[in-house]
Design an enzyme around this catalytic site. Structure first.
Site, PDB file in Angstrom:
ATOM      1  CG  ASP A   1       7.623   7.500   9.226  1.00 24.27           C
ATOM      2  OD1 ASP A   1       7.148   6.652   8.439  1.00 24.27           O
ATOM      3  OD2 ASP A   1       8.825   7.805   9.255  1.00 24.27           O
ATOM      4  CB  ILE A   2       2.947   4.759   7.186  1.00 21.67           C
ATOM      5  CG1 ILE A   2       1.904   3.643   7.255  1.00 21.67           C
ATOM      6  CG2 ILE A   2       3.960   4.500   6.077  1.00 21.67           C
ATOM      7  CD1 ILE A   2       0.953   3.606   6.077  1.00 21.67           C
TER       8      ILE A   2
ATOM      9  CE1 TYR B   1       3.462   8.094  -9.277  1.00 19.62           C
ATOM     10  CE2 TYR B   1       1.710   6.544  -8.765  1.00 19.62           C
ATOM     11  CZ  TYR B   1       2.986   6.801  -9.237  1.00 19.62           C
ATOM     12  OH  TYR B   1       3.767   5.760  -9.674  1.00 19.62           O
TER      13      TYR B   1
ATOM     14  N   GLY C   1       9.015   9.271  -1.605  1.00 19.64           N
ATOM     15  CA  GLY C   1       7.883   9.399  -0.689  1.00 19.64           C
ATOM     16  C   GLY C   1       7.776   8.238   0.282  1.00 19.64           C
ATOM     17  CB  VAL C   2       4.784   6.594   1.676  1.00 17.31           C
ATOM     18  CG1 VAL C   2       4.071   6.007   0.504  1.00 17.31           C
ATOM     19  CG2 VAL C   2       4.493   5.804   2.925  1.00 17.31           C
ATOM     20  CG  ASP C   3       7.874   2.787  -3.068  1.00 18.17           C
ATOM     21  OD1 ASP C   3       8.084   1.768  -2.388  1.00 18.17           O
ATOM     22  OD2 ASP C   3       7.892   2.793  -4.312  1.00 18.17           O
TER      23      ASP C   3
ATOM     24  CB  SER D   1      -2.867   8.931  -5.717  1.00 17.60           C
ATOM     25  OG  SER D   1      -2.723   7.712  -6.423  1.00 17.60           O
ATOM     26  CB  THR D   2      -2.463  12.756  -1.586  1.00 21.60           C
ATOM     27  OG1 THR D   2      -1.698  12.220  -0.489  1.00 21.60           O
ATOM     28  CG2 THR D   2      -3.843  12.136  -1.608  1.00 21.60           C
TER      29      THR D   2
ATOM     30  CG  ASN E   1       7.210   2.826  -8.749  1.00 22.98           C
ATOM     31  OD1 ASN E   1       7.519   1.689  -9.108  1.00 22.98           O
ATOM     32  ND2 ASN E   1       8.071   3.652  -8.173  1.00 22.98           N
TER      33      ASN E   1
END
Ligand code: ADP
Length: 174
Positions: A16-17, A132, A38-40, A128-129, A30
């Protein structure tokens, strides 16, 4: 021309980042900069309201129309272990149009912002994976090639892959 002349080590981590101890972590944001999934979503959830407040300030001061695809900008990392979050806007995958230059730009511009900040370690997600829709193997290829070619003073670039599949795809190309 290469100006920095330093060696950049590229490593892969599954995880997990938001938990990464790095000077900067990169957010697959975005263009609104006002949060998403997601990650955001994970970054804003774990980092607390300070990040969103900084994003709102950026919208008001510099990015009235939002951050453009392929661009990057930094904020505080709030309560995260990292010092900064570098927000970049990946392109949405298109079968009709080749947008790979924009995806490469996300990595290049994020490293340029990291250089401006004086960050020496940067953690990236696979931009983007997710939502997106970029095919993972192509997204991984672009990510690795772009970072390998980048002229940056960042010495430690880490790709933080959320699941085993993404990790395996990056590992096969690393
Ligand atoms: P995008 O909209 O750019 O596709 P996503 O956040 O939907 O962004 O997905 C980008 C990548 O990040 C996907 O491979 C997804 O599995 C991964 N991801 C989601 N959450 C995390 C996290 N907490 N840490 C690292 N990677 C994550």
């Amino acid at each position: 021309m290469r100006q920095h002349g330093v060696m950049t080590t590229i490593s892969l981590v599954q995880g997990d980042i938001t938990e990464q101890q790095a000077d900067a972590i990169v957010n697959a944001a975005n263009s609104s900069l006002l949060g998403g999934g997601g990650v955001d979503g994970a970054i804003h959830r774990r980092g607390g309201p300070e990040i969103l407040a900084a994003c709102r300030d950026l919208r008001a001061s510099h990015y009235g129309k939002g951050l453009g695809v392929g661009q990057a900008v930094a904020t505080t990392a709030g309560r995260l272990p990292a010092r900064w979050v570098i927000h970049t806007v990946g392109p949405v995958w298109s079968a009709e149009e080749d947008r790979s230059g924009l995806l490469a730009s996300c990595y290049r511009e994020s490293l340029r912002v990291a250089d401006e900040l004086g960050a020496s370690s940067v953690a990236f997600p696979a931009v983007s994976t997710g939502v997106y829709g970029w095919p993972l193997d192509d997204g991984a290829r672009i990510a690795l090639e772009t970072v390998r070619r980048a002229d940056t003073a960042v010495t430690d670039v880490r790709f933080v892959l959320f699941d085993e599949t993404a990790y395996a795809v990056f590992a096969a190309l690393h």
